[in-house]
Design a protein around this motif. Sequence first.
Motif, mmCIF file in Angstrom:
data_model
loop_
_atom_site.group_PDB
_atom_site.id
_atom_site.type_symbol
_atom_site.label_atom_id
_atom_site.label_comp_id
_atom_site.label_asym_id
_atom_site.label_seq_id
_atom_site.Cartn_x
_atom_site.Cartn_y
_atom_site.Cartn_z
ATOM 1 N N GLU A 25 -0.794 -1.805 5.611
ATOM 2 C CA GLU A 25 -1.338 -1.252 4.375
ATOM 3 C C GLU A 25 -2.616 -0.340 4.516
ATOM 4 O OE1 GLU A 25 -0.701 -4.494 4.868
ATOM 5 O OE2 GLU A 25 0.526 -5.292 3.275
ATOM 6 N N ALA A 55 0.864 -1.679 -6.185
ATOM 7 C CA ALA A 55 1.974 -1.638 -6.057
ATOM 8 C C ALA A 55 2.547 -1.098 -4.650
ATOM 9 C CB ALA A 55 2.717 -1.289 -7.109
ATOM 10 N N SER A 56 1.889 0.300 -4.550
ATOM 11 C CA SER A 56 2.517 1.012 -3.703
ATOM 12 C C SER A 56 2.064 0.442 -2.283
ATOM 13 C CB SER A 56 1.825 2.453 -3.641
ATOM 14 O OG SER A 56 2.006 3.086 -4.969
ATOM 15 N N LEU A 64 3.955 -2.305 -1.222
ATOM 16 C CA LEU A 64 5.364 -1.903 -0.703
ATOM 17 C C LEU A 64 5.596 -1.021 0.535
ATOM 18 C CD1 LEU A 64 6.914 -0.964 -4.295
ATOM 19 C CD2 LEU A 64 7.561 -2.910 -2.888
ATOM 20 N N TYR A 76 7.121 -2.026 3.885
ATOM 21 C CA TYR A 76 8.547 -2.028 3.698
ATOM 22 C C TYR A 76 9.588 -0.653 4.089
ATOM 23 C CZ TYR A 76 7.918 -6.648 1.972
ATOM 24 O OH TYR A 76 7.900 -7.823 1.333
ATOM 25 N N VAL A 77 8.856 0.362 3.644
ATOM 26 C CA VAL A 77 9.446 1.516 3.505
ATOM 27 C C VAL A 77 9.064 2.341 4.664
ATOM 28 C CG1 VAL A 77 9.707 1.399 1.166
ATOM 29 C CG2 VAL A 77 7.732 2.762 1.971
ATOM 30 N N SER A 113 15.534 -6.109 -7.206
ATOM 31 C CA SER A 113 14.780 -5.095 -6.089
ATOM 32 C C SER A 113 13.543 -6.041 -5.137
ATOM 33 C CB SER A 113 14.106 -4.330 -6.581
ATOM 34 O OG SER A 113 14.839 -3.044 -6.975
ATOM 35 N N ILE A 114 12.852 -6.959 -6.365
ATOM 36 C CA ILE A 114 11.821 -7.642 -5.737
ATOM 37 C C ILE A 114 12.414 -8.801 -4.939
ATOM 38 C CG2 ILE A 114 10.212 -9.719 -6.324
ATOM 39 C CD1 ILE A 114 9.309 -7.819 -8.777
ATOM 40 N N LEU A 116 13.634 -7.760 -1.519
ATOM 41 C CA LEU A 116 12.379 -7.630 -0.575
ATOM 42 C C LEU A 116 11.729 -9.070 0.143
ATOM 43 C CD1 LEU A 116 10.096 -4.829 -1.958
ATOM 44 C CD2 LEU A 116 11.797 -4.871 -0.071
ATOM 45 N N ASN A 156 15.400 -1.242 1.510
ATOM 46 C CA ASN A 156 13.904 -1.154 1.326
ATOM 47 C C ASN A 156 13.636 -0.115 0.380
ATOM 48 O OD1 ASN A 156 13.248 -3.529 2.883
ATOM 49 N ND2 ASN A 156 12.872 -2.181 4.577
ATOM 50 N N ALA A 181 11.985 -0.192 -3.241
ATOM 51 C CA ALA A 181 10.607 0.295 -3.699
ATOM 52 C C ALA A 181 10.572 1.326 -4.851
ATOM 53 C CB ALA A 181 10.102 1.197 -2.471
ATOM 54 N N ILE A 198 11.300 -0.687 -8.035
ATOM 55 C CA ILE A 198 10.136 -1.499 -8.530
ATOM 56 C C ILE A 198 9.144 -0.572 -9.184
ATOM 57 C CG2 ILE A 198 8.063 -2.723 -7.921
ATOM 58 C CD1 ILE A 198 9.979 -3.908 -5.649
#
Lengths: 220, 211, 231
Positions: free
Chosen positions: A90, A209-210, A213, A216-217, C69-70, C73, C148, C152, C155
């Motif tokens: 993060e 939120a970003s 997430l 993960y990405v 989506s949630i 993950l 993934n 994202a 979401i």
Amino acid sequence: MRSLWLALRDLTLEFRGRAGILSVVFFLAVMLFILGLAFGPNPQDLQRAAPGVFWVALAFAGSLLASRAFGLEIEDGTLDDLLLTSGSREWIYLGKLAFQLALLLGVGVLLLLITAGLFYLPLGPWPWYLLTLVLGTLGYAAISTFYAGMLARLRGREVLLPLLLFPLVVPVVLSAVRATGDLAGGVPPGEVAGWWQLLVVFDVVYVVASGLLFPYVLEG
Amino acid sequence: MNRLIEASNLGKRYGLDWVFRGLEFRLNPGEVVALLGPNGAGKTTLLRVLAGLVRPTQGKLLRQGRVGLLANPPAFHRHFSGEENLRYALRLEGLPIRAEALKAALKAVGLSQRKPVLSYSSGMKKRLAIARIRLLKPDIWLLDEPEAALDAQGRELLEGLVQEARGRNGVVIATHDRGWLSHCDRALDLGALQKADPDRPSSADAARNIG
Amino acid sequence: MQLTRSSGKRDGLTPALLAGGLLGLLVGFYLALSAPPDVNQGWLVRIMYLHVPMAWLCYLAIFGTLGYSIAYLVRRNPRYDRMAAASAELGLLFSALTVLSGALWGRPTWGVYWTWEPRLTTFAILIAVYVGYFVVRSAIEDPELRANASAAIGILGSINVPISYMSVKWWRSLHQTQTIDLTTGKVNMEPSMLLALMVNLLAFTLLYIAFVRLRGIIAEREAEKLEAQHG
């Protein structure tokens, strides 16, 4: 703390490399000039168009600058080293976000001055403009940094980024344009507060939120 | 058992082709493991999976401790000097910075210039990478063809590095150079695995013990 | 066609939902055609029986995409990724249909095909989000990363819907008052019209669930086929 070092490092690199930022500023100046010709020469028309022109120009600049957030790492091949650092990822997002925010704010202030010059935007309520600028660019950077990181290694990211970015930032651009326009029109800041609230909500929701997430990405 | 890496049934697929699958891999503290195999055997991919840079398509991977990767070729920020690159590497890892330690690390690998990495040769970059991994002191050392681009003196530095890590940390060396085997406790031949059973999950217990 | 999941279990629910939805659609169609004309809009009001359920399906699709989506993950089950994509596919199709039917309705009632009305604008933005979703899906080859990244986008895109709606609503408003006010529960509609609308809403809900399940099964089959060829 690590995030701030990352932002500082990226800013130093960006200015030493001088790759993106100058061309972005010139691109914006030319764009404003052409828009001025298109909307002008009547001062009232220009003044009415000014907030929209300012924010749309900043949004375009932002999509160019966003690719710098991870472009730095991709060009030098250093993204792996960043990902190898210990702990959850993060903080990488927050660092890159701070870097983007600093770039956008810098470009934004310059752009504001150019807009004031070319489009007769009254600079009287400038502290409130700055508040709007901070809130607006934070929301924008929250999303642009996220998607720039997600697309960092993909082919065609230059096209994909605006495609993903622009639909999501509609609320930011709308609110910021209206807040700026109202302020320019002499509306007292108290009545503009609703737009700021909307921006704050947007900023908080998207930064959180970003940030969650992001780990993960950023892989592969 | 305090294993550094514990991987079972590990597999990675790019598109539709398996680079490797059904791989068992363990790394204990103090152990040096050689990863052998011809080009395309999946050595680099396995290292990247072990480092956590690539998510395995199948299998379980448990890892304890910080990871350091000596990539081939190593990457640095072009517009920073060697010293700045090292300093930010430490900062972003959250480690304390001492100016003497930085200077000593650079000197140990024969680099003292304040020149930007832009002007470095590939051998110099490799040396800088050696200095970096030494400063970062990871628990798991992953070395990808470490001997590439190094001269005889650089090679000595590198062997010193492996000796330094041996006995304390876990080291994995991916290489074509069988000269490394004398430094290793075990070897895993990815090429042999692939040849033995190209299509079915294979067991890496075929790994020979040489130490 | 036989509907079976990879477990070999026969899926009886999907055809049942599909049949129920189609039946509902037929009944709804009949009721809509027999419902009386609107005081102001006359027979034009019939577009509503299609337009409103389509928009409703979009809302379902937004929630479905967000939920799956949630779930992906959290659980890392590829099935949830396929379901999220299926839901987004329906979202894309039906938000386009909603905008289209809205435009056809808007021309005779408001005199324009397009207005900058909050819901209409939100749907247009939604289309753009879903297009981005599928473009990125097709751009990423690694299945894990693709799942993934799409999760994202799903979401972030879903969260965006209420915020866009609010911002556009404050920005400008011109839309007839909602036919069913969800906040007060007040219904301003004639009973027979309401019945027709409700039947259609129910039919579209069933169809949404059926389509997502169906699409999920097809995607699973495709994945299995690919696997079998190169396993």
